[in-house]
Design a protein around this motif. Structure first.
Motif, mmCIF file in Angstrom:
data_model
loop_
_atom_site.group_PDB
_atom_site.id
_atom_site.type_symbol
_atom_site.label_atom_id
_atom_site.label_comp_id
_atom_site.label_asym_id
_atom_site.label_seq_id
_atom_site.Cartn_x
_atom_site.Cartn_y
_atom_site.Cartn_z
ATOM 1 N N SER A 205 86.961 113.327 30.363
ATOM 2 C CA SER A 205 88.313 113.770 30.031
ATOM 3 C C SER A 205 89.065 112.644 29.348
ATOM 4 O O SER A 205 88.522 111.556 29.119
ATOM 5 N N ASN A 206 90.334 112.911 29.041
ATOM 6 C CA ASN A 206 91.203 111.882 28.466
ATOM 7 C C ASN A 206 92.051 111.190 29.538
ATOM 8 O O ASN A 206 93.028 110.509 29.209
ATOM 9 N N PHE A 207 91.692 111.366 30.779
ATOM 10 C CA PHE A 207 92.315 110.656 31.903
ATOM 11 C C PHE A 207 93.846 110.792 31.935
ATOM 12 O O PHE A 207 94.552 109.835 32.231
ATOM 13 N N LEU A 233 82.096 108.364 34.947
ATOM 14 C CA LEU A 233 83.373 108.812 34.402
ATOM 15 C C LEU A 233 83.402 108.469 32.920
ATOM 16 O O LEU A 233 83.391 107.295 32.543
ATOM 17 N N VAL A 234 83.431 109.501 32.077
ATOM 18 C CA VAL A 234 83.390 109.324 30.626
ATOM 19 C C VAL A 234 84.766 109.619 30.046
ATOM 20 O O VAL A 234 85.348 110.668 30.313
ATOM 21 N N GLY A 235 85.271 108.694 29.249
ATOM 22 C CA GLY A 235 86.583 108.866 28.634
ATOM 23 C C GLY A 235 87.506 107.715 28.994
ATOM 24 O O GLY A 235 87.104 106.736 29.626
ATOM 25 N N ASP A 236 88.747 107.852 28.601
ATOM 26 C CA ASP A 236 89.730 106.812 28.867
ATOM 27 C C ASP A 236 91.114 107.424 28.750
ATOM 28 O O ASP A 236 91.275 108.516 28.208
ATOM 29 N N ASN A 241 93.496 102.934 35.109
ATOM 30 C CA ASN A 241 93.763 101.829 36.038
ATOM 31 C C ASN A 241 93.977 102.345 37.459
ATOM 32 O O ASN A 241 93.497 101.746 38.433
ATOM 33 N N HIS A 242 94.694 103.441 37.568
ATOM 34 C CA HIS A 242 94.930 104.039 38.888
ATOM 35 C C HIS A 242 93.613 104.482 39.527
ATOM 36 O O HIS A 242 93.395 104.284 40.727
ATOM 37 N N ILE A 243 92.725 105.067 38.720
ATOM 38 C CA ILE A 243 91.444 105.544 39.240
ATOM 39 C C ILE A 243 90.560 104.377 39.667
ATOM 40 O O ILE A 243 89.865 104.440 40.699
ATOM 41 N N CYS A 253 83.102 101.621 44.610
ATOM 42 C CA CYS A 253 82.983 101.048 43.267
ATOM 43 C C CYS A 253 81.529 100.885 42.826
ATOM 44 O O CYS A 253 81.215 101.049 41.640
ATOM 45 N N ASN A 254 80.653 100.574 43.750
ATOM 46 C CA ASN A 254 79.249 100.363 43.393
ATOM 47 C C ASN A 254 78.552 101.654 42.977
ATOM 48 O O ASN A 254 77.498 101.616 42.353
ATOM 49 N N GLU A 255 79.139 102.785 43.318
ATOM 50 C CA GLU A 255 78.531 104.080 42.994
ATOM 51 C C GLU A 255 79.227 104.777 41.828
ATOM 52 O O GLU A 255 78.841 105.873 41.438
ATOM 53 N N VAL A 256 80.267 104.144 41.258
ATOM 54 C CA VAL A 256 81.036 104.757 40.170
ATOM 55 C C VAL A 256 80.967 103.858 38.934
ATOM 56 O O VAL A 256 81.168 102.646 39.026
ATOM 57 N N ARG A 257 80.683 104.467 37.800
ATOM 58 C CA ARG A 257 80.665 103.721 36.538
ATOM 59 C C ARG A 257 81.623 104.358 35.546
ATOM 60 O O ARG A 257 81.617 105.575 35.351
ATOM 61 N N PHE A 258 82.435 103.518 34.899
ATOM 62 C CA PHE A 258 83.340 103.956 33.840
ATOM 63 C C PHE A 258 82.659 103.671 32.508
ATOM 64 O O PHE A 258 82.413 102.518 32.154
ATOM 65 N N LEU A 259 82.374 104.710 31.738
ATOM 66 C CA LEU A 259 81.642 104.545 30.484
ATOM 67 C C LEU A 259 82.545 104.519 29.256
ATOM 68 O O LEU A 259 82.067 104.239 28.154
#
Length: 380
Positions: A205-207, A233-236, A241-243, A253-259
């Motif tokens: 999404s566009n967050f 999590l794809v997008g920006d 920052n909140h997420i 955090c170790n199980e979540v990646r921001f792409l």
């Protein structure tokens, strides 16, 4: 036909649909001219029937903000006149429909009549258009269009309920190119992300707040309490920052990646097991359709146009906005080994209904209908 397409050249749904529509039309032999301020993100290959015209935006000390609408209208006049376009198709009401109206009136003084079709995509109506400072222009521009389409029945009814629209609105849904969006062999990618065979959950999404990315993270936290899983999590956007902070607070955090923003999102979807779309409002749900085309079942809300796309219990499940517990329970049901393959097949079967080869002829018929009406009107 010679068709002009005006859109935002961004990762947003309206720009993606407009670009993919133009590409499909070009493959059918139509001459398609894109007119916008930068090259659309998906307009990345050569075709002899595709053309791009950049809207040059000049700044002057007199203006606090660059007058994009005027620059666009002037560019439209030049392109329509010199390329002898048969039709102008503008995506997103603001400011494209009003700029198209201005260009049309200018061209009339030279004896040129150009039919204009406006496609409504969502936030141009549900968010921006409802702003009192824009509403009169949005209403006028839609009513002055020769043809109007919306991507879902929900958006059509929303438009009629919030604006004094006198034009008939044709519903033509969004579509997918199943030659591009399909499950690909990316096992090495899945192994790198999920080395222990974890289930892979994706959200794109566009967050913005309306996408409720916070709900995605909370649903994922609930899933992880029952099974091993990873989240991409794809997008920006403004909520990122909140997420990130929320992921730290929940210690995941170790199980979540921001792409970040990805053009080839289909490669990520090819290895996903589940797509989550808990949006507060979706006029159609193009990201969900892209996931389904890649054989990824969807957990979504039952708002906006999503019920027109989703088949509850077949392509995934729908829940009320904010019902994290229901979405978590449904996600675990889908991800179970006994159900996952069935939901994957159901998602792909539904996506086939929205294949570009099914939707493109509807646009072509509508183009012919509007141009014929325009010619008859001129002959009177």
């Amino acid at each position: 036909m010679k068709i002009g397409i005006v859109c935002y050249p961004t990762f947003g749904g309206s720009g993606v649909v407009a670009t993919e529509l133009g590409i499909a039309l070009a493959k059918k032999g139509h001459k398609v001219h894109f007119i916008t301020y930068s090259q659309p993100t998906r307009l990345d290959f050569f075709n002899e029937n595709l053309f791009y015209h950049e809207v040059e935006i000049r700044t002057y000390p007199l203006f606090q903000y660059p007058p994009y609408e005027l620059a666009l209208a002037s560019t439209l006049v030049n392109v329509i006149q010199y390329e002898q376009l048969d039709l102008l198709h503008v995506h997103y009401a603001i400011p494209h429909a009003s700029a198209a109206y201005m260009a049309k009136q200018i061209l009339k003084t030279s004896g040129i009549e150009i039919p204009v079709i406006t496609t409504l995509h969502g936030t141009d109506i549900t968010l921006v258009g409802k702003d009192a400072s824009y509403e009169p222009v949005v209403t006028f521009s839609i009513n002055q269009s020769d043809g109007v389409t919306a991507v879902s029945n929900d958006l059509k009814e929303d438009t009629y309920s919030h604006f004094d629209i006198t034009k008939s609105i044709e519903v033509i849904p969004n579509f997918i190119d199943l030659q591009k969006f399909k499950k690909q062999k990316k096992d090495h990618f899945k192994t790198a992300i999920c080395p222990e065979g974890e289930k892979l959950i994706v959200h794109t999404s566009n967050f913005r707040k309306v996408k409720r990315v916070e709900d995605v993270v909370k649903i994922f936290r609930n899933i992880r309490q029952k099974i091993s899983a990873k989240l991409l999590l794809v997008g920006d956007g403004p909520e990122r920052n909140h997420i990130e902070t929320l992921c730290r607070e929940l210690e995941i955090c170790n199980e979540v990646r921001f792409l970040g923003k990805l053009e080839a999102v289909e490669e990520v979807l090819s290895v996903a097991d589940l797509f989550i779309m808990p949006s507060e409002k979706e006029s159609f749900g193009l990201a969900a359709l892209e996931a389904m085309a890649c054989e990824v079942p969807v957990i979504s809300t039952n708002t906006g146009g999503l019920p027109e796309l989703m088949i509850d219990g077949k392509t995934g499940y729908m829940s009320d906005v904010g019902d994290i517990e229901s979405m978590s329970k449904n996600a675990l049901r889908i991800l179970s080994d006994e159900h996952l393959s069935t939901f994957k097949r159901g998602a792909l079967n539904r996506a086939r209904d929205f294949d570009v080869h099914n939707i493109l002829p509807i646009y072509e018929d509508y183009y012919r209908e509007i141009t014929e009406k325009s010619h008859k009107s001129m002959a009177r």
